[in-house]
Structure formats: structure tokens, C-alpha cells
Design an enzyme around this catalytic site. Structure first.
Site, PDB file in Angstrom:
ATOM      1  N   ASP A  62       0.828  -1.206   0.000  1.00  0.00           N
ATOM      2  CA  ASP A  62       0.000   0.000   0.000  1.00  0.00           C
ATOM      3  C   ASP A  62       0.864   1.259   0.000  1.00  0.00           C
ATOM      4  O   ASP A  62       0.555   2.237  -0.681  1.00  0.00           O
ATOM      5  CB  ASP A  62      -0.924   0.017   1.215  1.00  0.00           C
ATOM      6  N   GLY A  63       1.947   1.238   0.775  1.00  0.00           N
ATOM      7  CA  GLY A  63       2.817   2.415   0.838  1.00  0.00           C
ATOM      8  C   GLY A  63       3.431   2.748  -0.508  1.00  0.00           C
ATOM      9  O   GLY A  63       3.545   3.919  -0.886  1.00  0.00           O
ATOM     10  N   ARG A  67       2.916   6.308  -2.467  1.00  0.00           N
ATOM     11  CA  ARG A  67       4.054   7.145  -2.876  1.00  0.00           C
ATOM     12  C   ARG A  67       4.058   7.365  -4.385  1.00  0.00           C
ATOM     13  O   ARG A  67       4.351   8.457  -4.868  1.00  0.00           O
ATOM     14  CB  ARG A  67       5.364   6.500  -2.414  1.00  0.00           C
ATOM     15  N   ASN A 133      -3.993   9.614   1.309  1.00  0.00           N
ATOM     16  CA  ASN A 133      -4.418   9.065   2.602  1.00  0.00           C
ATOM     17  C   ASN A 133      -4.842  10.137   3.587  1.00  0.00           C
ATOM     18  O   ASN A 133      -5.991  10.174   4.015  1.00  0.00           O
ATOM     19  CB  ASN A 133      -3.302   8.234   3.227  1.00  0.00           C
ATOM     20  N   ASP A 134      -3.884  10.985   3.977  1.00  0.00           N
ATOM     21  CA  ASP A 134      -4.200  11.907   5.059  1.00  0.00           C
ATOM     22  C   ASP A 134      -3.226  13.072   5.136  1.00  0.00           C
ATOM     23  O   ASP A 134      -2.112  13.026   4.604  1.00  0.00           O
ATOM     24  CB  ASP A 134      -4.228  11.186   6.409  1.00  0.00           C
ATOM     25  N   ASP A 163      -1.958  15.472  21.063  1.00  0.00           N
ATOM     26  CA  ASP A 163      -0.763  15.198  20.261  1.00  0.00           C
ATOM     27  C   ASP A 163      -0.905  15.646  18.813  1.00  0.00           C
ATOM     28  O   ASP A 163       0.089  15.715  18.087  1.00  0.00           O
ATOM     29  CB  ASP A 163      -0.449  13.698  20.282  1.00  0.00           C
ATOM     30  N   THR A 174      -8.470   3.733   6.554  1.00  0.00           N
ATOM     31  CA  THR A 174      -7.942   2.465   7.065  1.00  0.00           C
ATOM     32  C   THR A 174      -6.456   2.557   7.417  1.00  0.00           C
ATOM     33  O   THR A 174      -5.824   1.546   7.692  1.00  0.00           O
ATOM     34  CB  THR A 174      -8.156   1.344   6.036  1.00  0.00           C
ATOM     35  N   TYR A 176      -3.659   5.661   9.308  1.00  0.00           N
ATOM     36  CA  TYR A 176      -3.426   6.250  10.639  1.00  0.00           C
ATOM     37  C   TYR A 176      -4.751   6.546  11.341  1.00  0.00           C
ATOM     38  O   TYR A 176      -4.883   6.376  12.551  1.00  0.00           O
ATOM     39  CB  TYR A 176      -2.597   7.525  10.465  1.00  0.00           C
ATOM     40  N   SER A 179      -5.864   3.573  13.219  1.00  0.00           N
ATOM     41  CA  SER A 179      -5.043   3.346  14.406  1.00  0.00           C
ATOM     42  C   SER A 179      -5.429   4.277  15.545  1.00  0.00           C
ATOM     43  O   SER A 179      -5.244   3.943  16.715  1.00  0.00           O
ATOM     44  CB  SER A 179      -3.560   3.536  14.065  1.00  0.00           C
TER      45      SER A 179
END
Length: 281
Positions: A62-63, A67, A133-134, A163, A174, A176, A179
Site C-alpha cells: 500500500d505504501g 508514494r 491518505n491523510d 498530540d 484504514t 493512521y 489506528s
């Protein structure tokens, strides 16, 4: 599809070997394929896409797909991910299924999904960065809490100490966001998920915003003689420093990512398979 760009990492022989076999298979089917080496992590420079490329194939996970989406942003060429690591949410294919997939691609048996992107940047300059993603705002010092104010369409929505905060696309729900206990969203829906990161409050909830909303975030200085900087990251990269007194804007990007789909497996099937894999069922 006849012309393909395959993106992989050279330091992983398993990935490079698969990329070479994929290129050979494409050429046997009468197509063209070239292999590009993914730049080192932290290098966010665009990756040249040969003229006439019909599809970009990423080898990794996925990464790697995320990218590649960023590095080929603006080309309009659709992407398809081949997973060589842990089961992900974006990559339908693996080393065993990719060669049948090449037959389908060359024969024109595929669909293309358009995925919403976010764009953001410091209001003090004109640079804007896209994210599949984000967009994440977090404390520069992991041991230091920051005070965050979120504005939506010019009105204060949320103030809290914590934080940081995640602004996620449905595709990134799905990642960060998940998580941080944010909701899972169907990637074809257009909306923005705002999820606080470890807020210092008894009530902590994600908030679903419209894709048309204009969002601004600022951090407020809590102590006079302490440096209270934050950082803004886009898909975990393209990091910018963010100081009290400045604002970060977040909005839906006008452009979209184009993802090739070959599998009959829908989003809920994919989520179910992932959850079963993680639970050991």
C-alpha cells in the site's frame, strides 16, 4: 492497455525480480514495459512517466502505491498495486495473481475507480500538497502537548490539547485514522474524516465533514518561553514546520487519483478478509 510503467525498489531483490518477470510477461503479450526505481524515502521529487503510458504498476504494498500516486500526481495515468508484503487495503494483487491480471489489462478487462484526494498547505505561502491518505498535524516534540483550534468554513469547530489531529480521505480511513480509533469509510464516498490524536479530554470523537468544507487549523501558544512548534505531513511525507500564529488549510483537491480494479471483491469483502487475517481466523 499496452504500455506500462513498473515502479519498484532496487534494494529488495524479491520486488525487482518480480518486476522483471512482469515486464517480460507484458512484452510476450505484445505490450511495452519499463521499470523505474523508486527514489529513497524522504525524496518527494516527481517520477517521470513516459509519454503514452497506459498504466502504472507498483510493486511493494500500500505504501508503494501511495508514494507512486504522489510522485506521478497530475499525469492522469491510473495505478495498480501488487502486494509483496503484508495484506493491505489498496493492493488487490500479489505475486501469484499478477500474471493473470496482466492478461486482463492487455485485454481491456478492468475498471477504474476515482479516489478523492486532499490538499493542504501553510496559509503563509502558496504551496499546496496533495495527499491520497491523510494530512496530519502533530507536535514537533512527541513529549509535548499542543493546543489546537480547528475552523470549518470560518467558524471554530473544535479546540483541544493533544498530540495532533488527522484529516483523512475515505481511502486513508484504514491507515493512521484507523489506528487512532477513527471510522472505516468506503473509499468511493467523498467526505473528510477529522480524528484527534490522543486529546486531553474525556470526550474524544472523530467528526465527519463534507468534502466541500474549507478547513483551517492553528496551534495556540500555551507557554511564553517554550518552543511549541508542530509539523504537517502529507501521506507521511512532505513534512513542513508549523508555528503558532500560522494556519494550515485543508480542503478537497480538484484532481483525483485513478486506481485500477480487476477483482470482483468489493470494499466490504476486502475489509472482511483483512480483519480475518489480523485475527488469525
Amino acid at each position: 492497455m499496452k504500455s506500462f510503467l513498473i515502479i519498484t525498489k532496487d534494494e529488495k531483490e524479491k520486488n525487482m525480480g518480480l518486476a522483471r518477470r512482469m515486464a517480460s510477461e507484458i512484452e510476450l503479450k505484445g505490450g511495452k514495459a519499463c521499470i523505474a526505481i523508486e527514489p529513497p524515502r524522504g525524496n518527494d521529487d516527481p517520477l517521470p512517466v513516459p509519454e503514452g503510458t497506459d498504466c502504472i504498476l507498483t510493486v511493494g504494498g500500500d505504501g508503494a502505491l501511495i508514494r507512486a500516486t504522489r510522485r506521478t500526481f497530475g499525469t492522469g495515468v491510473p495505478l495498480l498495486g501488487i502486494n509483496t508484503g503484508h495484506l493491505g487495503y489498496l493492493c488487490d494483487l500479489d505475486s501469484e495473481t499478477v500474471f493473470d491480471a496482466i492478461d486482463s489489462l492487455v485485454a481491456g478487462n478492468y475498471d477504474i475507480e476515482e479516489r478523492m484526494l486532499l490538499e493542504g498547505g501553510l496559509e503563509s505561502n502558496s504551496k499546496r500538497v496533495a495527499a491520497l491518505n491523510d494530512i496530519v498535524i502533530s507536535s514537533e516534540n512527541p513529549a509535548q502537548v499542543i493546543s489546537i483550534t480547528v475552523y470549518v468554513n470560518g467558524t471554530v469547530l473544535y479546540r483541544f490539547n493533544g498530540d495532533g489531529v488527522i484529516f483523512s480521505t475515505p481511502t486513508g480511513s484504514t491507515a493512521y485514522n484507523l489506528s487512532a480509533n477513527g471510522p472505516i469509510v468506503d473509499p468511493l464516498i467523498e467526505l473528510i474524516v477529522m480524528t484527534p490524536i490522543n486529546p486531553h479530554t474525556l470526550i474524544s470523537r472523530s467528526i465527519i465533514l463534507a468534502s466541500t468544507d474549507e478547513i483551517a487549523v492553528e496551534i495556540v501558544r500555551r507557554r511564553t518561553h517554550t518552543r511549541e512548534a508542530a509539523i504537517v505531513s502529507y501521506d507521511g511525507n512532505s513534512i513542513e514546520e508549523f508555528l503558532p500564529g500560522d494556519r494550515v488549510s485543508v480542503r478537497k483537491c480538484a484532481a483525483k487519483a485513478r486506481i485500477v480494479r480487476l477483482s470482483d471483491m468489493n470494499f466490504l469483502d476486502r475489509i472482511g478478509r483483512k480483519l480475518k487475517s489480523e485475527s488469525g481466523l
